[in-house]
Design a protein around this motif. Sequence first.
Motif, short mmCIF file in Angstrom:
data_model
loop_
_atom_site.label_atom_id
_atom_site.label_comp_id
_atom_site.label_asym_id
_atom_site.label_seq_id
_atom_site.Cartn_x
_atom_site.Cartn_y
_atom_site.Cartn_z
N CYS A 39 -2.01 5.77 6.21
CA CYS A 39 -3.07 6.27 7.08
C CYS A 39 -2.64 6.15 8.55
O CYS A 39 -2.13 5.12 8.97
N CYS A 89 0.87 -1.18 0.00
CA CYS A 89 0.00 0.00 0.00
C CYS A 89 0.90 1.22 0.00
O CYS A 89 1.88 1.28 0.76
N CYS A 145 -4.05 3.15 10.28
CA CYS A 145 -3.97 1.84 9.61
C CYS A 145 -3.74 0.73 10.65
O CYS A 145 -2.83 0.82 11.47
#
Length: 281
Positions: A72, A68, A75
């Motif tokens: 975030c 990814c 996450c």
Amino acid sequence: MTTELSPSVYSLEGKSPFDLRLGQSASVAESAVKRALETGDMGFIHSFTTGSTVDGPGVRVVGWTAGCQWRCRYCHNPDTWSMINGMPVTLERAVSELGKYRHGLKAMSGGFTLSGGEPLMQDRFAVKLFTAAKAMGIHTAVETNGFLGERLTDEELLQIDLVLLGIKAWGAEKHRHLTGKDIEPTLDFARRLAARQRPVWVRFVLVPGLTDDPQDITLMAKFIAGLGNVERVEVLPFHQLGRFKWQNLGLDYTLADVKTPTPDLIESTCRLFRAEGLNAY
Ligand code: SF4
């Protein structure tokens, strides 16, 4: 020496995506990774889990992909950021694994969901796996941040019965602060899915003090309602289950003091989406 399919200390089926799994493809040659990404004949998978009831309709098998490019702050699977942490799995093996569950999945009105990580980092593998799943009569769903949606052709979108689209924050700056990336590609993908009338569920993680501004949520809700193809909005309460992974990986976790949202905050957030005519849970 590097090999394409190194033996792994992990089994393909994980207890849950919260297993911490590292370096599963550390011995795979860079050229083999590149070829895998180009052809989709091999994928890099954190694990498969079965029996999920929260990743699309019915009971589902979920493939958790590795890789990814977002970061975030909340996450819960930062071990899926790096593709090297995913186990190399041939398309053939993934399809045969999925095939074992096809009758059960149909009986339970479920299907197969590819999540992650960000599955569209491995777009060729995802398309081939979805095509094979559909050929077995299995309902397909992808959970994605949408950033790489343009990698899929309109034809390929037809292999995906449902898109679980993560919209993380509203506003360019807030989105970048939360994820490290721009929001526009995600919104472009949302508009494209709407234009193609593809079914979408939006997933929104509610984090007190970070994503709970009612004005932002209302603006997001108006955007989502205007699309016309979003069947539901899932408001997912922030939790601390992935915190140990950040610590284990030596990453700077900025949400250590953030509490899970109260039932009242979850309900008032759902009401903001419902006020725009959306189904929100
Ligand atoms: S998009 Fe998903 S996998 Fe990627 S950093 Fe964000 S929460 Fe984690």
